[in-house]
Design a protein around this motif. Structure first.
Motif, mmCIF file in Angstrom:
data_model
loop_
_atom_site.group_PDB
_atom_site.id
_atom_site.type_symbol
_atom_site.label_atom_id
_atom_site.label_comp_id
_atom_site.label_asym_id
_atom_site.label_seq_id
_atom_site.Cartn_x
_atom_site.Cartn_y
_atom_site.Cartn_z
ATOM 1 N N ILE A 147 5.453 5.192 5.177
ATOM 2 C CA ILE A 147 5.561 5.302 6.629
ATOM 3 C C ILE A 147 6.227 4.064 7.200
ATOM 4 O O ILE A 147 5.667 2.975 7.177
ATOM 5 N N VAL A 206 5.587 14.136 4.501
ATOM 6 C CA VAL A 206 5.612 13.019 5.430
ATOM 7 C C VAL A 206 6.871 13.211 6.275
ATOM 8 O O VAL A 206 7.981 13.201 5.752
ATOM 9 N N SER A 241 0.852 -1.176 0.000
ATOM 10 C CA SER A 241 0.000 0.000 0.000
ATOM 11 C C SER A 241 0.889 1.227 0.000
ATOM 12 O O SER A 241 2.081 1.143 0.304
ATOM 13 N N THR A 268 5.616 9.323 12.991
ATOM 14 C CA THR A 268 5.395 9.963 11.702
ATOM 15 C C THR A 268 4.146 10.821 11.740
ATOM 16 O O THR A 268 3.136 10.449 12.320
ATOM 17 N N HIS A 296 0.708 3.498 2.118
ATOM 18 C CA HIS A 296 1.031 3.691 3.528
ATOM 19 C C HIS A 296 2.292 2.923 3.905
ATOM 20 O O HIS A 296 3.189 3.459 4.554
ATOM 21 N N SER A 297 2.399 1.682 3.487
ATOM 22 C CA SER A 297 3.580 0.885 3.834
ATOM 23 C C SER A 297 4.835 1.394 3.128
ATOM 24 O O SER A 297 5.943 1.205 3.614
ATOM 25 N N PRO A 352 5.094 4.373 12.227
ATOM 26 C CA PRO A 352 3.840 5.124 12.422
ATOM 27 C C PRO A 352 3.796 5.929 13.716
ATOM 28 O O PRO A 352 3.221 7.016 13.744
#
Length: 131
Positions: free
Chosen positions: A35, A63, A29, A41, A31-32, A38
């Motif tokens: 980040i 980010v 994803s 971040t 996200h993976s 987590p």
């Protein structure tokens, strides 16, 4: 013999664009991919034009990782009394550098008035509005 007359020939070419399979890296994803930690971040929206030469434009989503080790050349979030800045951290001498020649460098002294809050690990810029 029938009479032959000159005519106009119209030709048109139509190109069809279709989605192609992406041959590149495919993370599980976004996200993976963006980040790693987590718990450390956060996201922040950039304002101003001081980092445009580094690809950070007004409205870019940054980010930021607070747990990264700081390296020469990293883009950082620096806090000060007036608020927060996005700059490139440089050593020899320690300073914060803008990505736009219209903005001056900021020298970091032995007792800095700027606290480095985190390292910008990615920036996202929207090139097309939502429909």
């Amino acid at each position: 013999m029938p009479e032959v007359s000159a005519g106009i020939v119209v030709a048109a070419t139509v190109r069809l664009y279709r989605r192609r399979v992406d041959p590149g890296f495919t993370p599980e994803s976004i996200h993976s991919w963006l980040i790693r930690r987590p718990y450390a971040t956060y996201l922040v929206r950039a304002e101003g034009r001081s980092m445009i030469d580094n690809g950070i434009h007004p409205g870019s989503l940054l980010v930021v990782d607070r747990s990264c080790d700081l390296h020469d050349g990293d883009i950082v979030i620096a806090g000060c009394i007036e608020g927060f800045l996005v700059k490139q951290y440089r050593t020899r001498p320690d300073r914060l550098v803008s990505g736009n020649s219209e903005y001056p460098d900021i020298a970091l002294e032995s007792v800095p008035k700027y606290g480095l809050d985190g390292v910008v690990i990615a920036s996202l810029t929207r090139h097309r509005g939502l429909e």
